[in-house]
Design a protein around this motif. Structure first.
Motif, PDB file in Angstrom:
ATOM      1  N   PHE A 101       0.848  -1.190   0.000  1.00  0.00           N
ATOM      2  CA  PHE A 101       0.000   0.000   0.000  1.00  0.00           C
ATOM      3  C   PHE A 101       0.881   1.236   0.000  1.00  0.00           C
ATOM      4  CE2 PHE A 101      -2.530  -3.316   1.864  1.00  0.00           C
ATOM      5  CZ  PHE A 101      -3.832  -3.076   1.409  1.00  0.00           C
ATOM      6  N   ARG A 102       0.555   2.191  -0.870  1.00  0.00           N
ATOM      7  CA  ARG A 102       1.207   3.489  -0.834  1.00  0.00           C
ATOM      8  C   ARG A 102       0.608   4.282   0.318  1.00  0.00           C
ATOM      9  NH1 ARG A 102       5.807   4.021  -4.077  1.00  0.00           N
ATOM     10  NH2 ARG A 102       5.463   2.928  -6.048  1.00  0.00           N
ATOM     11  N   VAL A 103       1.437   4.725   1.242  1.00  0.00           N
ATOM     12  CA  VAL A 103       0.915   5.432   2.407  1.00  0.00           C
ATOM     13  C   VAL A 103       1.050   6.941   2.206  1.00  0.00           C
ATOM     14  CG1 VAL A 103       1.095   3.576   4.073  1.00  0.00           C
ATOM     15  CG2 VAL A 103       3.109   4.945   3.596  1.00  0.00           C
ATOM     16  N   GLY A 104       0.375   7.430   1.183  1.00  0.00           N
ATOM     17  CA  GLY A 104       0.313   8.851   0.917  1.00  0.00           C
ATOM     18  C   GLY A 104      -0.920   9.474   1.545  1.00  0.00           C
ATOM     19  N   PRO A 105      -1.292  10.675   1.080  1.00  0.00           N
ATOM     20  CA  PRO A 105      -2.429  11.386   1.678  1.00  0.00           C
ATOM     21  C   PRO A 105      -3.753  10.636   1.564  1.00  0.00           C
ATOM     22  CG  PRO A 105      -1.092  12.858   0.316  1.00  0.00           C
ATOM     23  CD  PRO A 105      -0.598  11.476   0.054  1.00  0.00           C
TER      24      PRO A 105
END
Length: 214
Positions: free
Chosen positions: A106-110
């Motif tokens: 998972f990309r943990v961006g905004p």
């Protein structure tokens, strides 16, 4: 006994790098099968590398949004033992990879929603905080948040884990493992073994420090 933090080095393209990484104490090696990427490795070359590794070293095939039939065929050709889904795969696509074990990244961006982990029935999740193309003023992911996510399963952290602060990230996240990529490279797919040794030493120091705290 100190908590063991597993170390995976991704983007392996050469046998020498694979063997040296294992010699330094790496637990898992990742092979990137995303065609067109800077770290893409041909499955047949990956197979030759995997076949010469010592027993008990985990080998991981990295994929993103490929048809499942291609994922399974590539994994078979390469001889990897574990799959990492690094795209927008659905839970049903990932589950269809059985009997292969798999990890969902998972990309943990905004836009990251912690609850999304619950839709994927796996034992291990990778949180990728790499900031490629990050917008100005975007707040970095706080690794302490990863502690709460352990209720879903084992957590592996990735992204900007440089030797100077990988220990702090481990202190905050208390992860099952770390995933190293550009932090241990001279160029994409070419490992910097001196930096890798520094990173591994920092991981082991963090293990001992956490053990002392607990």
């Amino acid at each position: 006994m100190s908590p063991r933090v597993m170390v995976k080095v991704c983007g392996i393209t050469e046998e020498r790098d694979a063997q040296e990484a294992v010699h330094l104490g790496v637990d898992a090696l990742g092979f990137d099968f995303r065609e067109g990427g800077a770290r893409y490795v041909d499955p047949d070359l990956a197979h030759r590398i995997v076949a010469r590794l010592p027993a008990f070293i985990s080998t991981v095939g990295v994929f993103a949004d490929d048809p499942l039939i291609r994922v399974l065929e590539t994994a078979r050709r390469a001889g990897v033992g574990l799959l990492q889904f690094h795209g927008n795969e659905t839970p049903s696509t990932c589950a269809g990879a059985a009997p292969y074990r798999w990890v969902k990244a998972f990309r943990v961006g905004p836009k990251f929603e912690a609850g999304d982990l619950s839709y994927f029935e796996t034992t291990t999740y990778l949180l990728d905080a790499r900031r490629e193309g990050a917008s100005a003023g975007e707040v970095p992911f706080e690794w302490r948040r990863a502690r709460d996510l352990s209720l879903y399963g084992r957590i592996v952290i990735a992204g900007n884990l440089e030797p100077a602060h990988i220990g702090l990230a481990i202190d905050d996240a208390r992860p099952y493992g770390v995933d190293l990529l550009s932090e241990a490279e001279i160029a994409p797919g070419k490992k910097d073994l001196d930096r890798l040794e520094l990173l591994l030493a920092a991981v082991r120091r963090a293990e001992r420090r956490i053990d002392g705290q607990d």
